[in-house]
Design an enzyme around this catalytic site. Structure first.
Site, mmCIF file in Angstrom:
data_model
loop_
_atom_site.group_PDB
_atom_site.id
_atom_site.type_symbol
_atom_site.label_atom_id
_atom_site.label_comp_id
_atom_site.label_asym_id
_atom_site.label_seq_id
_atom_site.Cartn_x
_atom_site.Cartn_y
_atom_site.Cartn_z
ATOM 1 C CD GLU A 20 35.572 76.462 17.197
ATOM 2 O OE1 GLU A 20 35.318 77.351 16.369
ATOM 3 O OE2 GLU A 20 35.271 75.270 17.015
ATOM 4 C CB CYS A 49 33.318 84.403 16.579
ATOM 5 S SG CYS A 49 32.091 83.114 16.769
HETATM 6 P P1 NAD Z 1 40.090 86.992 24.504
HETATM 7 O O1 NAD Z 1 41.044 86.328 23.590
HETATM 8 O O2 NAD Z 1 40.445 88.304 25.078
HETATM 9 O O3 NAD Z 1 39.779 86.026 25.765
HETATM 10 C C1 NAD Z 1 39.235 84.741 25.592
HETATM 11 C C2 NAD Z 1 39.625 83.871 26.769
HETATM 12 O O4 NAD Z 1 41.021 83.579 26.697
HETATM 13 C C3 NAD Z 1 39.395 84.512 28.138
HETATM 14 O O5 NAD Z 1 38.884 83.544 29.013
HETATM 15 C C4 NAD Z 1 40.795 84.945 28.544
HETATM 16 O O6 NAD Z 1 40.978 85.022 29.930
HETATM 17 C C5 NAD Z 1 41.634 83.836 27.951
HETATM 18 N N1 NAD Z 1 43.030 84.177 27.661
HETATM 19 C C6 NAD Z 1 43.518 85.337 27.154
HETATM 20 N N2 NAD Z 1 44.845 85.242 26.959
HETATM 21 C C7 NAD Z 1 45.204 83.992 27.329
HETATM 22 C C8 NAD Z 1 46.447 83.284 27.354
HETATM 23 N N3 NAD Z 1 47.598 83.858 26.961
HETATM 24 N N4 NAD Z 1 46.464 82.003 27.793
HETATM 25 C C9 NAD Z 1 45.310 81.406 28.186
HETATM 26 N N5 NAD Z 1 44.111 82.035 28.201
HETATM 27 C C10 NAD Z 1 44.062 83.313 27.773
HETATM 28 O O7 NAD Z 1 38.687 87.091 23.720
HETATM 29 P P2 NAD Z 1 37.338 87.823 24.137
HETATM 30 O O8 NAD Z 1 37.504 89.297 24.030
HETATM 31 O O9 NAD Z 1 36.796 87.267 25.402
HETATM 32 O O10 NAD Z 1 36.353 87.318 22.974
HETATM 33 C C11 NAD Z 1 36.274 87.885 21.704
HETATM 34 C C12 NAD Z 1 37.108 87.109 20.686
HETATM 35 O O11 NAD Z 1 36.729 85.726 20.696
HETATM 36 C C13 NAD Z 1 36.876 87.568 19.256
HETATM 37 O O12 NAD Z 1 38.098 87.565 18.566
HETATM 38 C C14 NAD Z 1 35.923 86.517 18.698
HETATM 39 O O13 NAD Z 1 35.939 86.403 17.284
HETATM 40 C C15 NAD Z 1 36.441 85.289 19.363
HETATM 41 N N6 NAD Z 1 35.431 84.232 19.417
HETATM 42 C C16 NAD Z 1 35.572 83.164 18.578
HETATM 43 C C17 NAD Z 1 34.601 82.174 18.561
HETATM 44 C C18 NAD Z 1 34.708 81.003 17.632
HETATM 45 O O14 NAD Z 1 33.990 80.024 17.840
HETATM 46 N N7 NAD Z 1 35.542 81.031 16.603
HETATM 47 C C19 NAD Z 1 33.492 82.253 19.428
HETATM 48 C C20 NAD Z 1 33.406 83.354 20.286
HETATM 49 C C21 NAD Z 1 34.384 84.336 20.271
#
Ligand code: NAD
Length: 509
Positions: free
Chosen positions: A262, A296
């Site tokens: 997601e 998102c």
């Molecule tokens: P992010 O990608 O920085 O982090 C999300 C999570 O992924 C965190 O828990 C982080 O620690 C983990 N993470 C990061 N790199 C990783 C890796 N290489 N391996 C495993 N885990 C890893 O995102 P954010 O800043 O917390 O959130 C914002 C983003 O999330 C935006 O792009 C938003 O659109 C998206 N989002 C999408 C949805 C959806 O349902 N489509 C919902 C909420 C947020």
């Protein structure tokens, strides 16, 4: 606007809310500071864990799976029912923690907890409806059917902006499907995570379910990576940026695990000449400026017909100038802070790029409250008129910037809607049914969510949630999203006493 709360106020409220949910912040204290975007001050500190802790958690969850998968699904629903009751009791406490850790205004933070309650209710009903099909066999005296079985350990990685709801969408469904969950929450929201998990632990104890059904491992991307690579994780459900999904997806695929992604969105609304502009203005402002542009599903583009684009932009700009911006805990605030300085910088960089690509900032973009809280990042949501869909418009900037683009034909508007790498949410504002149907058709919006006369954000849990292309293709929450959390077995039962082979094959020995 009254003064921002002090660091002491915030840290006391966090400590009290966490304690009421069953978390003693002294017991989890460690080196990692937890700061509040409300004023940039430290709320608490927590101990981060590492890859070895992930492996322990997955092993214990695997053991819990052995028992849980044989518990009848409606009985598993009893655990989720109790969890939902506890969430209802502690809605305000969890809402407070969400507000303090990620800066959501109170009604949105409580709305997030309400989503958790709603998905529990959905999952309890679902626990009696994990239906398989009975299929006509081509052979006499045979029956074909499919059976759905629990899948295994579900790993959940969640983003900061829905710090608890996304976990609950996965967890409530996973639990009734017979799966334990290991959760790596956002590093920005560990307290909300610990408090949510403590409520589930209480429900687990009270209902006599296996203790290791739910576990939380706090940490950064390295902890997420350990979960991604763990062969004991049958389904890895990851919510976050497309950058994260691009790293995670291939790693899970390499070990033949299942992933549910997601990821980022770049959501648009088409506004046609027949749209009700009052309703459109309200719908766009909530979707574009609400949650300070950090959903998102936040609306990032308005594609408006040339006959209405000027009037709509004027109305939107007027509404933006009236938006109350300030502490999310203060009644009346509609726009809280950005989550951290990097989001503010990304917003400023995007506005600069937009100007260089021919854009005109109509309203907003300035920082607010910098003197009162130099370490907090409050901004005026911005509206930018663009001559076309340039590079910056095609990117997701996770901040409140709404790009306005003109169009002449509906085909052109739909093409613009679809001409971005992401495919999460979309909407059309129109009073013309044919236009609405055209937008929803196979050659209309290519997004996982396509709405009519409502903005792009604020989905209900009843529908499956997710999107296409770089949004990752996963579906969570309602409808038949539960199937991702189970494995399907096809069964052929022969009660004929003969052994006819399929496709008329003869093989007599
Ligand atoms: P992010 O990608 O920085 O982090 C999300 C999570 O992924 C965190 O828990 C982080 O620690 C983990 N993470 C990061 N790199 C990783 C890796 N290489 N391996 C495993 N885990 C890893 O995102 P954010 O800043 O917390 O959130 C914002 C983003 O999330 C935006 O792009 C938003 O659109 C998206 N989002 C999408 C949805 C959806 O349902 N489509 C919902 C909420 C947020």
């Amino acid at each position: 606007m009254t003064a921002l709360p002090t660091a002491e106020d915030l840290s006391r409220s966090a400590r009290e809310a966490a304690a009421r949910c069953g978390v003693d912040l002294d017991a989890v204290a460690g080196d990692h500071p937890v700061t509040s975007p409300v004023n940039g001050a430290r709320l608490a500190s927590v101990r981060w864990q590492g890859a070895a802790d992930v492996q322990d958690a997955v092993t214990r969850a695997g053991q819990a799976f052995q028992a849980w998968r044989t518990v009848p699904a409606p009985v598993r629903g009893g655990l989720v029912r109790r969890f939902g009751e506890l969430l209802r009791e502690h809605k305000a406490d969890l809402g407070t923690l969400v507000s303090l850790e990620v800066g959501k205004i109170t009604s949105e933070a409580r709305g997030e907890v309400q989503e958790m309650i709603d998905i529990c209710e959905f999952a309890v009903g679902l626990s009696r409806q994990l239906y398989g099909k009975t299929i006509s066999s081509e052979r006499p005296g045979h029956r074909l059917m499919e059976t759905w079985h629990p899948l295994g350990v579900v790993g959940v990685i969640s983003a900061f902006n829905f710090p608890v709801a996304v976990w609950s969408w996965n967890t409530a469904i996973a639990l009734v499907c017979g799966d334990p969950v290991v959760w790596k929450p956002s590093e920005l929201a560990p307290l909300s995570a610990l408090a949510s998990a403590a409520l589930l632990d209480r429900a687990i104890t009270e209902t006599g379910a296996p203790a290791d059904l739910s576990q939380v491992v706090l940490g950064g991307a390295d902890v997420g990576e350990a979960l991604v690579d763990s062969p004991g994780v049958a389904l890895l459900s990851a919510t976050g940026s497309t950058r994260m999904g691009r790293a995670v997806g291939p790693r899970v695929a390499e070990r033949f695990g299942r992933s549910l992604l997601e990821l980022g969105g770049n959501n648009a609304a088409i506004v046609t000449p027949s749209a009700d502009l009052d309703l459109t203005t309200r719908g766009v402002v909530f979707a574009a400026a609400g949650t300070a542009g950090q959903r998102c599903t936040t609306m990032r583009r308005v594609i408006a017909h040339v006959d209405v684009v000027d009037e709509l932009t004027d109305r939107l700009a007027a509404a933006y100038r009236r938006l109350p911006i300030g502490s999310p805990t203060e009644e009346g605030t509609l726009v809280g802070p950005l989550v951290h300085d990097a989001s503010f910088k990304a917003m400023q960089d995007a506005l600069e790029a937009a100007r260089q690509q021919g854009g005109e900032v109509v309203v907003g973009g300035e920082r607010r409250l910098a003197d009162e809280a130099p370490d907090a990042y409050y901004v005026e949501p911005a509206i930018v008129r663009m001559p076309g869909q340039t590079d910056i418009v095609r990117q997701e900037t996770f901040a409140p910037i709404l790009y306005v683009l003109p169009y002449r034909t509906l085909e052109e508007a739909i093409a613009l809607n679809n001409d971005v790498p992401q495919g999460l949410s979309s909407s059309i504002f129109t009073s013309d049914q044919a236009e609405a149907e055209r937008f929803l058709a196979a050659d209309g919006s290519d997004c996982g969510i396509a709405n009519v006369n409502i903005g792009t954000s604020g989905a209900e849990i009843g529908g499956a949630f997710g999107g296409e292309k770089q949004t990752g293709g996963g579906r969570e929450s309602g409808s038949d999203a539960w199937r991702s959390y189970m494995r399907r077995a096809t069964n052929t039962i022969n009660y004929s006493g003969e052994l006819p082979l399929a496709q008329g094959v003869k093989f007599t020995v």
